[in-house]
Design a protein around this motif. Structure first.
Motif, PDB file in Angstrom:
ATOM      1  N   SER A 240       2.133   4.803   6.321  1.00 56.17           N
ATOM      2  CA  SER A 240       1.605   4.586   7.675  1.00 56.17           C
ATOM      3  C   SER A 240       0.520   3.520   7.673  1.00 56.17           C
ATOM      4  CB  SER A 240       1.060   5.902   8.236  1.00 56.17           C
ATOM      5  OG  SER A 240       2.076   6.883   8.281  1.00 56.17           O
ATOM      6  N   MET A 241      -0.363   3.575   6.693  1.00 52.42           N
ATOM      7  CA  MET A 241      -1.438   2.595   6.627  1.00 52.42           C
ATOM      8  C   MET A 241      -0.888   1.195   6.363  1.00 52.42           C
ATOM      9  SD  MET A 241      -4.741   2.538   4.074  1.00 52.42           S
ATOM     10  CE  MET A 241      -3.681   2.353   2.644  1.00 52.42           C
ATOM     11  N   VAL A 242       0.104   1.090   5.494  1.00 53.98           N
ATOM     12  CA  VAL A 242       0.695  -0.213   5.196  1.00 53.98           C
ATOM     13  C   VAL A 242       1.380  -0.793   6.429  1.00 53.98           C
ATOM     14  CG1 VAL A 242       2.476  -1.374   3.841  1.00 53.98           C
ATOM     15  CG2 VAL A 242       0.947   0.257   2.738  1.00 53.98           C
ATOM     16  N   CYS A 243       2.093   0.039   7.178  1.00 56.20           N
ATOM     17  CA  CYS A 243       2.767  -0.442   8.390  1.00 56.20           C
ATOM     18  C   CYS A 243       1.755  -0.906   9.433  1.00 56.20           C
ATOM     19  CB  CYS A 243       3.651   0.662   8.964  1.00 56.20           C
ATOM     20  SG  CYS A 243       5.070   1.085   7.927  1.00 56.20           S
ATOM     21  N   ALA A 244       0.663  -0.157   9.608  1.00 57.90           N
ATOM     22  CA  ALA A 244      -0.348  -0.524  10.601  1.00 57.90           C
ATOM     23  C   ALA A 244      -1.035  -1.835  10.228  1.00 57.90           C
ATOM     24  CB  ALA A 244      -1.368   0.602  10.737  1.00 57.90           C
ATOM     25  N   VAL A 245      -1.420  -1.971   8.970  1.00 66.89           N
ATOM     26  CA  VAL A 245      -2.083  -3.201   8.524  1.00 66.89           C
ATOM     27  C   VAL A 245      -1.136  -4.394   8.635  1.00 66.89           C
ATOM     28  CG1 VAL A 245      -3.119  -4.353   6.535  1.00 66.89           C
ATOM     29  CG2 VAL A 245      -3.697  -1.978   7.034  1.00 66.89           C
ATOM     30  N   THR A 246       0.127  -4.194   8.299  1.00 71.21           N
ATOM     31  CA  THR A 246       1.101  -5.281   8.400  1.00 71.21           C
ATOM     32  C   THR A 246       1.285  -5.723   9.849  1.00 71.21           C
ATOM     33  OG1 THR A 246       2.260  -4.424   6.452  1.00 71.21           O
ATOM     34  CG2 THR A 246       3.465  -5.956   7.853  1.00 71.21           C
ATOM     35  N   LEU A 247       1.350  -4.767  10.772  1.00 69.42           N
ATOM     36  CA  LEU A 247       1.508  -5.098  12.186  1.00 69.42           C
ATOM     37  C   LEU A 247       0.294  -5.856  12.715  1.00 69.42           C
ATOM     38  CD1 LEU A 247       3.104  -4.869  14.810  1.00 69.42           C
ATOM     39  CD2 LEU A 247       2.035  -2.624  15.176  1.00 69.42           C
ATOM     40  N   LEU A 248      -0.905  -5.403  12.380  1.00 67.78           N
ATOM     41  CA  LEU A 248      -2.119  -6.084  12.832  1.00 67.78           C
ATOM     42  C   LEU A 248      -2.206  -7.497  12.258  1.00 67.78           C
ATOM     43  CD1 LEU A 248      -4.738  -3.185  12.591  1.00 67.78           C
ATOM     44  CD2 LEU A 248      -3.675  -4.137  14.652  1.00 67.78           C
ATOM     45  N   ALA A 249      -1.877  -7.651  10.986  1.00 72.65           N
ATOM     46  CA  ALA A 249      -1.916  -8.980  10.376  1.00 72.65           C
ATOM     47  C   ALA A 249      -0.891  -9.909  11.015  1.00 72.65           C
ATOM     48  CB  ALA A 249      -1.661  -8.861   8.877  1.00 72.65           C
ATOM     49  N   THR A 250       0.286  -9.380  11.350  1.00 71.32           N
ATOM     50  CA  THR A 250       1.316 -10.206  11.984  1.00 71.32           C
ATOM     51  C   THR A 250       0.876 -10.663  13.373  1.00 71.32           C
ATOM     52  OG1 THR A 250       3.026  -8.996  10.767  1.00 71.32           O
ATOM     53  CG2 THR A 250       3.725 -10.264  12.685  1.00 71.32           C
ATOM     54  N   VAL A 251       0.310  -9.751  14.161  1.00 73.78           N
ATOM     55  CA  VAL A 251      -0.155 -10.105  15.509  1.00 73.78           C
ATOM     56  C   VAL A 251      -1.294 -11.115  15.440  1.00 73.78           C
ATOM     57  CG1 VAL A 251      -1.254  -9.194  17.591  1.00 73.78           C
ATOM     58  CG2 VAL A 251       0.616  -7.929  16.507  1.00 73.78           C
TER      59      VAL A 251
END
Length: 278
Positions: A240-251
């Motif tokens: 969950s943490m990896v998915c959230a960080v990846t989404l924020l970095a992409t945006v």
């Protein structure tokens, strides 16, 4: 009654009487026994001699460096068997499991600069596939003579670990690499059958002779039966943490790129032209 007793005594005496053996037959049996014993002893000694000679060949493989990107170093010492392999091509055939692969583009670059020579089967490799979607790979690596060792050959090949599924309690996945086969391709001479046996190889022999060539498989011993590659993997509780960080970095990165394009790119110039034209 007395006649019955006499007949019984005669029968018992006949059974208990020792058998007489023909001297010629006894000599023949003794000769056959000695011949079989001698043949068995000779075969046993021959097997010991062949085993001692063939075990003179040793194969060693090492995985250099750490992490995902490694170098597979193969060393072959033919020993006494190398006396018959003069002028022949020596290669190692190894099976790579799905967790490890060879980059065909990197291999082509190395072969272009004569740094290594290998054949991949199949020759098309998906370098982006994870371990659970990939297939195994067969590599035929041609070995070069070692200038510091007689009858020794060596070669190195870059290999890469694939991404594995996240684990629950371990941060490393183990990829087992079996010991390779030693192959020799000869065009001018035939190797003795004690340590060498013909092999089927889907690759050309790199010898200079244009005549018929034959691949042979060497009976050898391995310094290590297998090598273990430790590949770093993630933990399932961090998904969950990896998915959230990846989404924020992409945006965030997408916003920076869009801002730069609007400010300095052709998009802003065309926007100004349209605005002034109106």
């Amino acid at each position: 009654m007395s006649s019955g007793i006499r007949r019984a005594s005669w029968a018992l005496g006949t059974v208990a009487r020792p058998c007489r053996t023909d001297p010629a037959m006894a000599g023949g049996l003794r000769w056959w026994g000695e011949a079989l014993l001698g043949a068995g002893l000779a075969a046993f000694l021959c097997a010991l001699r062949v085993q001692a000679v063939c075990e003179g060949a040793t194969v060693t493989q090492e995985l250099l460096k750490e992490g995902f990107h490694r170098d597979l170093l193969l060393k072959v010492e033919l020993g006494v068997t190398g006396e018959h392999a003069g002028g022949c091509t020596v290669a190692a055939r190894t099976h790579l499991p799905p967790g490890i692969y060879v980059d065909p583009y990197e291999l082509a670059s190395l072969q272009q600069h004569n740094l290594t020579k290998a054949v991949l089967i199949p020759d098309v490799v998906d370098v982006e596939a994870p371990e659970y979607l990939a297939t195994g790979l067969l590599v035929l690596l041609y070995l070069e003579p070692d200038p510091w060792c007689s009858h020794c050959f060596r070669a190195a090949l870059p290999v890469h670990g694939r991404y594995h599924r996240p684990a629950e309690d371990s941060e490393e996945a183990l990829v087992i690499l079996r010991s390779p086969e030693v192959l020799v391709c000869c065009c001018d001479n035939r190797l003795p059958a004690e340590c060498w046996k013909p092999a089927e190889v889907d690759a050309a022999c790199s010898g200079k002779n244009a005549g018929p060539c034959q691949w042979y498989n060497l009976i050898h011993k391995s310094a290590h039966e297998e090598s273990i590659l430790q590949v770093p993997v993630g933990l399932t509780q961090h998904s969950s943490m990896v998915c959230a960080v990846t989404l924020l970095a992409t945006v965030f990165c997408s916003s920076l790129i869009l801002t730069a394009v609007c400010k300095y790119g052709q998009f802003s110039e065309k926007l100004k032209e349209v605005t002034l034209g109106r």
